[in-house]
Motif scaffolding. Structure first.
Motif, short mmCIF file in Angstrom:
data_model
loop_
_atom_site.label_atom_id
_atom_site.label_comp_id
_atom_site.label_asym_id
_atom_site.label_seq_id
_atom_site.Cartn_x
_atom_site.Cartn_y
_atom_site.Cartn_z
N GLN A 16 5.89 2.40 -4.64
CA GLN A 16 5.57 1.59 -5.82
C GLN A 16 5.92 2.63 -7.07
N LEU A 17 5.89 3.91 -6.79
CA LEU A 17 5.84 4.69 -8.11
C LEU A 17 7.80 5.22 -8.26
N ILE A 23 0.76 -1.26 -0.29
CA ILE A 23 -0.02 -0.06 0.01
C ILE A 23 0.96 1.36 -0.11
N ASP A 24 2.08 1.09 -0.14
CA ASP A 24 3.16 2.20 -0.11
C ASP A 24 3.27 2.82 -1.53
N THR A 25 2.49 3.71 -2.02
CA THR A 25 2.43 4.26 -3.20
C THR A 25 3.53 5.03 -3.75
N HIS A 26 4.18 5.76 -2.68
CA HIS A 26 5.48 6.42 -3.07
C HIS A 26 6.43 5.21 -3.44
#
Length: 54
Positions: A20-21, A15-18
């Motif tokens: 992932q991006l 859930i860590d979008t930073h």
């Protein structure tokens, strides 16, 4: 392969979008010079708080 248990304050990778991006946790990003428009520091990816890119 056994999954690493997240530390108490760590955001899970799922859930860590930073992460992932950008492939880094938000607190691992390096900052350099200041933006000529908003005077905030520019990160290692070339972005600052106002959204302009170098």
């Amino acid at each position: 392969m056994a999954k690493k248990e997240p530390e108490k304050d760590e955001v899970p990778e799922e859930i860590d979008t930073h992460y992932q991006l950008y492939g880094k946790r938000a607190w691992e990003v390096e900052y350099g010079e200041r933006c000529p428009f908003c005077e905030k520091k520019i990160d290692e990816f070339g972005f600052c708080a106002c959204g302009s890119a170098q």
